[in-house]
Design a protein around this motif. Structure first.
Motif, PDB file in Angstrom:
ATOM      1  N   TRP A  56       0.832  -1.212   0.000  1.00  0.00           N
ATOM      2  CA  TRP A  56       0.000   0.000   0.000  1.00  0.00           C
ATOM      3  C   TRP A  56       0.865   1.260   0.000  1.00  0.00           C
ATOM      4  N   GLU A  57       1.831   1.307   0.931  1.00  0.00           N
ATOM      5  CA  GLU A  57       2.687   2.492   1.057  1.00  0.00           C
ATOM      6  C   GLU A  57       3.470   2.722  -0.241  1.00  0.00           C
ATOM      7  N   ALA A  58       3.981   1.611  -0.823  1.00  0.00           N
ATOM      8  CA  ALA A  58       4.794   1.753  -2.032  1.00  0.00           C
ATOM      9  C   ALA A  58       3.954   2.357  -3.160  1.00  0.00           C
ATOM     10  N   THR A  59       2.722   1.862  -3.309  1.00  0.00           N
ATOM     11  CA  THR A  59       1.856   2.366  -4.391  1.00  0.00           C
ATOM     12  C   THR A  59       1.442   3.816  -4.131  1.00  0.00           C
ATOM     13  N   VAL A  60       0.995   4.062  -2.897  1.00  0.00           N
ATOM     14  CA  VAL A  60       0.498   5.412  -2.578  1.00  0.00           C
ATOM     15  C   VAL A  60       1.626   6.440  -2.720  1.00  0.00           C
ATOM     16  N   LEU A  61       2.823   6.083  -2.241  1.00  0.00           N
ATOM     17  CA  LEU A  61       3.935   7.033  -2.367  1.00  0.00           C
ATOM     18  C   LEU A  61       4.378   7.195  -3.816  1.00  0.00           C
ATOM     19  N   ASP A  62       4.179   6.154  -4.594  1.00  0.00           N
ATOM     20  CA  ASP A  62       4.522   6.263  -6.009  1.00  0.00           C
ATOM     21  C   ASP A  62       3.703   7.394  -6.662  1.00  0.00           C
ATOM     22  N   TYR A  63       2.445   7.501  -6.259  1.00  0.00           N
ATOM     23  CA  TYR A  63       1.597   8.568  -6.796  1.00  0.00           C
ATOM     24  C   TYR A  63       1.908   9.925  -6.156  1.00  0.00           C
ATOM     25  N   THR A  64       2.258   9.916  -4.876  1.00  0.00           N
ATOM     26  CA  THR A  64       2.206  11.191  -4.136  1.00  0.00           C
ATOM     27  C   THR A  64       3.549  11.694  -3.604  1.00  0.00           C
ATOM     28  N   TYR A  65       4.636  10.961  -3.799  1.00  0.00           N
ATOM     29  CA  TYR A  65       5.878  11.271  -3.077  1.00  0.00           C
ATOM     30  C   TYR A  65       6.242  12.757  -3.094  1.00  0.00           C
ATOM     31  N   ASP A  66       6.209  13.356  -4.269  1.00  0.00           N
ATOM     32  CA  ASP A  66       6.659  14.754  -4.364  1.00  0.00           C
ATOM     33  C   ASP A  66       5.589  15.752  -3.938  1.00  0.00           C
ATOM     34  N   SER A  67       4.411  15.270  -3.580  1.00  0.00           N
ATOM     35  CA  SER A  67       3.311  16.181  -3.219  1.00  0.00           C
ATOM     36  C   SER A  67       3.007  16.183  -1.729  1.00  0.00           C
ATOM     37  N   VAL A  68       3.601  15.262  -0.976  1.00  0.00           N
ATOM     38  CA  VAL A  68       3.253  15.170   0.442  1.00  0.00           C
ATOM     39  C   VAL A  68       4.511  15.281   1.307  1.00  0.00           C
ATOM     40  N   ASP A  69       4.277  15.491   2.612  1.00  0.00           N
ATOM     41  CA  ASP A  69       5.403  15.645   3.549  1.00  0.00           C
ATOM     42  C   ASP A  69       5.536  14.449   4.484  1.00  0.00           C
ATOM     43  N   TYR A  70       4.412  13.804   4.757  1.00  0.00           N
ATOM     44  CA  TYR A  70       4.409  12.691   5.708  1.00  0.00           C
ATOM     45  C   TYR A  70       3.515  11.577   5.196  1.00  0.00           C
ATOM     46  N   ILE A  71       3.846  10.355   5.625  1.00  0.00           N
ATOM     47  CA  ILE A  71       2.926   9.234   5.423  1.00  0.00           C
ATOM     48  C   ILE A  71       2.493   8.781   6.806  1.00  0.00           C
ATOM     49  N   SER A  72       1.190   8.562   6.972  1.00  0.00           N
ATOM     50  CA  SER A  72       0.703   8.264   8.317  1.00  0.00           C
ATOM     51  C   SER A  72       0.699   6.755   8.582  1.00  0.00           C
ATOM     52  N   LEU A  73       1.025   6.390   9.811  1.00  0.00           N
ATOM     53  CA  LEU A  73       0.926   5.002  10.272  1.00  0.00           C
ATOM     54  C   LEU A  73       0.101   4.984  11.545  1.00  0.00           C
ATOM     55  N   HIS A  74      -0.592   3.860  11.752  1.00  0.00           N
ATOM     56  CA  HIS A  74      -1.385   3.673  12.973  1.00  0.00           C
ATOM     57  C   HIS A  74      -1.057   2.317  13.576  1.00  0.00           C
ATOM     58  N   MET A  75      -1.032   2.248  14.894  1.00  0.00           N
ATOM     59  CA  MET A  75      -0.833   0.937  15.535  1.00  0.00           C
ATOM     60  C   MET A  75      -1.402   0.971  16.951  1.00  0.00           C
ATOM     61  N   TYR A  76      -2.144  -0.064  17.268  1.00  0.00           N
ATOM     62  CA  TYR A  76      -2.706  -0.214  18.617  1.00  0.00           C
ATOM     63  C   TYR A  76      -2.165  -1.502  19.236  1.00  0.00           C
ATOM     64  N   PHE A  77      -2.071  -1.507  20.558  1.00  0.00           N
ATOM     65  CA  PHE A  77      -1.429  -2.601  21.286  1.00  0.00           C
ATOM     66  C   PHE A  77      -2.439  -3.247  22.232  1.00  0.00           C
TER      67      PHE A  77
END
Ligand code: AHR
Length: 501
Positions: A223-244
């Motif tokens: 998912w991250e690889a595809t999404v960043l492929d489209y958006t890398y130069d347009s965004v500053d951060y990629i969000s991650l979520h994790m619960y324990f």
């Protein structure tokens, strides 16, 4: 048992972005209604906001608060929350099967954020809506005046724009539970076009694109690889979520779970690097870990509410985890991981802030109180800003079925950018043994202990409540510094913060 190590002034990890200690308020359960907002409460201010809650948020010194969701944002019309309150529509919130009165919207939240001394991090709806709503919302919030949306804001009582810097392009768009879930390709395209439109309005805003909502997602990390492929130069951060969670009741395995967090961060940092190289890009993208926490105590109660679907209640009790002493240790370990990975994790949001999986709880009409996990968050937020340092510590370790060589002591080190103090945040995960800590302080000059706080000696399942909060820090003792070496005993199953000035 002994742990021997060194912290050296030449071995810095990174400057810590203060927003690493952010949090999150979603229109979910009692986070907003009877959480931050309760007009009939004895402490309510002129906007209906609970002053006792604001005081606790100020005590935590929360740098940024993400709003309004979460899953909620994916079917939210932000326009429902503006204009005269009596004219605002009641809507059915499909994410949490509740009624949304819209008595709190962007104006009320912005006033609350100012009172609570925090910045806003706003999310746009890329689930049920899209680019057009996002550009209108941005114009409403950030444009000074002389346009349709900015003049509507002024008409609604706010002359100056709020100039919100940080914007999330939707929420958890990979999740089947999300209204308007998308494939990575669909989301990548929408996020790219939305980012383009938002940047056409203002190049200086910072944009967060959705990564995986958990490392357990079948689409992670493609998912991250595809999404960043489209958006890398347009965004500053990629969000991650994790619960324990510790459903298994296995303390050792539970407290080793930040090894998984480390792996998650490392994997996405690698995806970012590969994408940067592939695009021959000069810019960097960082991680916004904008949802993390312990979340499991309330699962069963929530299942009954959500599966029972008993009408569309307004602000029911949902996700009201009551945290125990064991969770103090877990939150301490998670925060240590973020400090150690401050080179790539720039924004973090403890999810959430009030009533919903939160460090602050409220009784409607009654007191606001501090959960057990309030304290490691408080200490990291107040004393964990500055520069994070590498620590090399030789410490006995254990293994679980998902991680090898988990050191019993989990430690991070931060030199403050305000008073220069060096702070060690320490968790001893050993269930029975104290560990004799011996750390050489190289290049930090003469230091003495200026603060020593410890949370230890409680039953693992001990909790706080509205009337009593037994799980709280006390002063530690016995740490000495001689000839540049810090020594002291770290109690079994303990959280410790030692500041050296
Ligand atoms: O924080 C609770 C929920 O967890 C959020 O709404 C969602 O983004 C995540 O799944």
């Amino acid at each position: 048992m002994r742990a021997v190590g060194t912290v050296h002034r030449d071995y810095k990890i990174s400057t810590i972005d203060p927003r690493l200690y952010g949090s999150f308020v979603e229109h979910l359960g009692r986070a907003v209604y009877t959480g931050i907002y309760e007009p009939d409460h004895p402490t309510a201010d002129e906007n209906g906001m609970r002053q006792d809650v604001i005081d606790l948020v100020r005590e935590l010194d929360v740098p940024v608060v993400r709003y309004p969701g979460g899953n909620f944002v994916s079917a939210y019309n932000w326009e429902d929350g503006i204009g005269p309150k009596e004219e605002r529509p009641v809507r059915l919130d499909l994410a949490w099967h509740t009624s949304e009165s819209n008595q709190v919207g962007i104006h009320e939240f912005a006033d609350w954020a100012k009172a609570a001394n925090t910045e806003m991090m706003l999310a746009v709806n890329l689930g049920s809506r899209g680019l057009d709503e996002a550009r209108a919302f941005l114009e409403y919030v950030n444009h000074p005046g002389g346009s349709y949306w900015s003049d509507l804001r002024r008409k609604n009582g706010r002359e100056e724009p709020w100039n919100v810097k940080l914007w999330c392009l939707g929420n958890e768009m990979d999740g089947p539970w999300q209204i308007g879930q998308k494939t990575a390709e669909e989301y990548g395209r929408v996020a790219f076009e939305t980012a383009k439109a938002m940047r056409a309005f203002d190049k200086s805003i910072e944009l967060v694109v959705c990564g995986s909502s958990s490392p357990k997602m079948p689409t992670y990390p493609a998912w991250e690889a595809t999404v960043l492929d489209y958006t890398y130069d347009s965004v500053d951060y990629i969000s991650l979520h994790m619960y324990f969670e510790n459903h298994a009741g296995d303390t050792a395995a539970y407290l080793a779970q930040n090894a998984r967090l480390d792996d998650y961060i490392e994997t996405i940092a690698s995806v970012i690097k590969v994408t940067k190289a592939k695009k021959r890009s000069k810019k960097d993208v960082y991680i916004s870990f904008d949802e993390w926490n312990v979340w499991y105590h309330s699962n069963e109660a929530d299942r009954k509410v959500l599966e029972g679907r008993d009408g569309w209640p307004h602000a029911p009790e949902l996700l009201e985890d009551i945290y125990n002493f064991e969770d103090v240790l877990q939150v301490g370990c998670i925060l240590n991981t973020f400090i150690r990975r401050a080179d790539v994790v720039k924004v973090g949001c403890l999810a959430q802030l009030v009533n919903v999986i939160a460090p602050i709880m409220t009784v409607p009409g009654g007191p606001a109180w501090r959960q057990t996990t309030y304290y490691p968050y408080l200490f990291a937020s107040r004393y964990g800003r500055g520069t994070s340092y590498q620590l090399s510590i030789d410490c006995p370790a254990y293994s679980t079925d998902f991680a090898e060589a988990v050191p019993y002591l989990d430690v991070s080190a931060v030199e403050s950018d305000t008073d220069g103090a060096l702070t060690l945040f320490i968790v001893n995960r050993h269930e029975t043994d104290a560990i004799a800590l011996d750390v050489a302080l190289e290049g930090f000059g003469d230091r003495k202990v200026i603060m020593d706080k410890v949370i230890a000696g409680h039953a693992l399942k001990a909790v706080n409540g509205p009337d009593q909060q037994p799980v709280a820090p006390v002063d530690g003792s016995g740490v000495t510094i001689e000839s540049g070496r810090l020594t002291g005993e770290i109690a079994p199953l303990s959280y410790r913060m030692i500041r050296l000035g």
